[in-house]
Motif scaffolding. Structure first.
Motif, PDB file in Angstrom:
ATOM      1  N   ARG A 233      -3.982   7.928   0.564  1.00 27.61           N
ATOM      2  CA  ARG A 233      -3.627   9.028  -0.345  1.00 27.61           C
ATOM      3  C   ARG A 233      -2.995  10.197   0.409  1.00 27.61           C
ATOM      4  N   ASN A 234      -3.450  10.412   1.637  1.00 25.22           N
ATOM      5  CA  ASN A 234      -2.874  11.492   2.436  1.00 25.22           C
ATOM      6  C   ASN A 234      -1.467  11.163   2.917  1.00 25.22           C
TER       7      ASN A 234
ATOM      8  N   ARG B 298      -7.240  -8.380   1.109  1.00 24.75           N
ATOM      9  CA  ARG B 298      -8.218  -7.577   0.355  1.00 24.75           C
ATOM     10  C   ARG B 298      -7.899  -6.084   0.465  1.00 24.75           C
ATOM     11  N   ARG B 299      -7.799  -5.587   1.689  1.00 29.03           N
ATOM     12  CA  ARG B 299      -7.502  -4.161   1.868  1.00 29.03           C
ATOM     13  C   ARG B 299      -6.083  -3.820   1.402  1.00 29.03           C
ATOM     14  N   SER B 300      -5.136  -4.742   1.636  1.00 26.97           N
ATOM     15  CA  SER B 300      -3.755  -4.470   1.235  1.00 26.97           C
ATOM     16  C   SER B 300      -3.630  -4.414  -0.283  1.00 26.97           C
ATOM     17  N   SER B 301      -4.438  -5.203  -1.006  1.00 27.20           N
ATOM     18  CA  SER B 301      -4.430  -5.128  -2.469  1.00 27.20           C
ATOM     19  C   SER B 301      -4.911  -3.765  -2.934  1.00 27.20           C
ATOM     20  N   ALA B 302      -5.977  -3.276  -2.293  1.00 24.34           N
ATOM     21  CA  ALA B 302      -6.512  -1.968  -2.657  1.00 24.34           C
ATOM     22  C   ALA B 302      -5.493  -0.862  -2.375  1.00 24.34           C
ATOM     23  N   ALA B 303      -4.833  -0.947  -1.226  1.00 25.19           N
ATOM     24  CA  ALA B 303      -3.824   0.054  -0.866  1.00 25.19           C
ATOM     25  C   ALA B 303      -2.645  -0.007  -1.829  1.00 25.19           C
ATOM     26  N   ALA B 304      -2.218  -1.212  -2.167  1.00 23.07           N
ATOM     27  CA  ALA B 304      -1.085  -1.374  -3.079  1.00 23.07           C
ATOM     28  C   ALA B 304      -1.387  -0.785  -4.445  1.00 23.07           C
ATOM     29  N   PHE B 305      -2.624  -0.972  -4.916  1.00 25.58           N
ATOM     30  CA  PHE B 305      -3.020  -0.424  -6.216  1.00 25.58           C
ATOM     31  C   PHE B 305      -2.842   1.090  -6.216  1.00 25.58           C
ATOM     32  N   ILE B 306      -3.287   1.737  -5.155  1.00 23.64           N
ATOM     33  CA  ILE B 306      -3.183   3.191  -5.053  1.00 23.64           C
ATOM     34  C   ILE B 306      -1.724   3.626  -5.004  1.00 23.64           C
ATOM     35  N   LEU B 307      -0.903   2.901  -4.236  1.00 25.06           N
ATOM     36  CA  LEU B 307       0.507   3.264  -4.101  1.00 25.06           C
ATOM     37  C   LEU B 307       1.274   3.025  -5.396  1.00 25.06           C
TER      38      LEU B 307
ATOM     39  N   ASN C 173       0.941   5.664  -7.725  1.00 20.48           N
ATOM     40  CA  ASN C 173       1.722   6.846  -7.336  1.00 20.48           C
ATOM     41  C   ASN C 173       3.225   6.603  -7.399  1.00 20.48           C
ATOM     42  N   GLY C 174       3.616   5.502  -8.043  1.00 19.84           N
ATOM     43  CA  GLY C 174       5.033   5.279  -8.293  1.00 19.84           C
ATOM     44  C   GLY C 174       5.797   4.513  -7.234  1.00 19.84           C
ATOM     45  N   PHE C 175       5.093   3.866  -6.303  1.00 20.62           N
ATOM     46  CA  PHE C 175       5.770   3.103  -5.263  1.00 20.62           C
ATOM     47  C   PHE C 175       5.956   1.647  -5.666  1.00 20.62           C
ATOM     48  N   LYS C 176       6.962   1.026  -5.093  1.00 20.24           N
ATOM     49  CA  LYS C 176       7.199  -0.401  -5.282  1.00 20.24           C
ATOM     50  C   LYS C 176       6.555  -1.118  -4.098  1.00 20.24           C
TER      51      LYS C 176
ATOM     52  N   LEU D 142      -2.499  -3.973 -11.144  1.00 25.90           N
ATOM     53  CA  LEU D 142      -1.113  -3.588 -10.870  1.00 25.90           C
ATOM     54  C   LEU D 142      -0.670  -4.091  -9.496  1.00 25.90           C
ATOM     55  N   ILE D 143      -0.856  -5.384  -9.278  1.00 26.60           N
ATOM     56  CA  ILE D 143      -0.602  -5.946  -7.959  1.00 26.60           C
ATOM     57  C   ILE D 143       0.386  -7.103  -8.058  1.00 26.60           C
TER      58      ILE D 143
END
Length: 364
Positions: free
Chosen positions: A315-316, A335-344, A347-350, A270-271
């Motif tokens: 997540r917090n 790499r880290r931004s992809s992981a963060a984007a997946f989590i967001l 949670n319904g973020f664009k 979902l990236i």
């Protein structure tokens, strides 16, 4: 070259944010180099992979492409960061005294930090417990325990093993969906010629991989698998039959992921990636930079007006971000931004991910 002491590495940024296990592993891979006065340490930096270079001792003169100059002194606050970590690109350097430096593979460091953060390791605030998966399956060790296991997931495996072929953003979700399977010695897990159904990870025990080359001949041993090794992905990726048989040599336990989940997490992340030029245009239109690196990295150098939302705290911070805004997540490599984007996104973020991270120079 001399082996580097772990306590010395712990003084460097963002290396100091690594978990004790990762820090110990990295120390075993690093060496201090001595460079004589009047020599440019950068002339030795012609390597295939990008490296972060730190000054440990001595005085180093730096000249940047814009013509500016400065002197960096070992042990200073600035020397805790990579020599070329600023916005102004370094042209060359000169050792004003005998100096001691250390070079660290940037991809390796980024992988270690990404896995540490996804595993829930934090250097300050306590970790907020994550809700267990909705499906009621018997799980083995949790995702965080697995990902912080430097024995099963050594640096070489993270860079070159099966996990280097999976989208980093999906690795944590993969662990959540895996189910536990107790196995016995001599139990056949996958059979050559069968349809691919699961992807497996050995939690404990050893297994043997064999292949029948000639029907009239006994199976040919190909490999022995141990704790932390994975198998079964080839048939799932290629949608072909199993090309080998895997049999347990000892009692043990496996984690397995079904084909549907594996294909989803491998092929449909979902990236959404975005180029630097398109990102800059979106920023002008109201999008917001989201720096997902550690606060120490953000404080030292970040894009204009960027918000700091470290991956291990993402997540917090969900409740503090605005869902009517569009975010462009970035780190050095993506790499880290992809992981963060997946989590967001979950949670319904664009969210978009800056393609290649800030290390990738903007197109001229």
């Amino acid at each position: 070259m001399t082996a580097l002491d772990q306590s010395l590495l712990a003084q460097l940024e963002p290396i100091s944010t690594l978990s004790p296990g990762r820090l110990k592993e990295l120390a075993g891979l690093c060496f201090a180099e001595k460079v004589s006065k009047d020599i440019d340490p950068l002339r030795f930096n012609i390597v295939k992979n990008a490296q972060a270079m730190y000054l440990l001792q001595g005085d180093l003169g730096l000249r940047f492409v814009d013509g500016s100059k400065k002197i960096l002194r070992g042990g200073s606050e600035a020397a805790k960061h990579p020599i070329d970590a600023g916005k102004v690109r370094l042209q060359d350097s000169i050792a004003l005294t005998d100096v001691e430096i250390v070079r660290i593979d940037m991809d390796l460091l980024d992988i270690m930090m990404t896995w540490d953060q996804l595993a829930g390791y934090e250097t300050s605030a306590p970790q907020v417990p994550v809700k267990p998966p909705a499906e009621k399956t018997e799980l083995g060790r949790g995702a965080g325990v697995w990902m912080s296991d430097t024995g099963a997931f050594s640096a070489s495996k993270l860079q070159n093993g099966v996990f280097s072929r999976l989208p980093t953003a999906n690795i944590e979700e993969m662990f959540r969906r895996m189910t536990h399977q107790a196995v016995k010695a001599d139990q056949v897990i996958i059979t050559q010629g069968a349809e691919g159904d699961y992807y497996y990870l050995i939690e404990s025990g050893t297994a043997e991989v064999t292949r029948i080359v000639e029907a009239s001949e006994p199976p040919v041993p190909l490999a022995e698998l141990k704790d932390g090794d994975a198998f079964g992905e080839e048939a799932l990726v290629s949608d072909n039959k199993r090309n080998a048989t895997v049999t347990m040599k000892t009692d043990g336990s496996l984690l397995r992921l079904n084909k549907m989940d594996f294909i989803e997490l491998l092929k449909a992340p979902l990236i959404n990636h975005i180029s630097r030029a398109d990102a800059e245009q979106k920023i002008q239109e109201g999008s917001v930079w989201l720096d997902v690196r550690f606060p120490s990295e953000y404080k030292y150098d970040h894009l204009p007006n960027a918000l700091n939302a470290p991956l291990n705290e993402i997540r917090n911070l969900v409740s503090k971000l605005e869902k009517d805004k569009q975010y462009i997540a970035y780190c050095q490599t993506g790499r880290r931004s992809s992981a963060a984007a997946f989590i967001l996104v979950e949670n319904g973020f664009k969210v978009f991910v800056l393609d290649g991270g800030t290390r990738k120079a903007p197109a001229s």
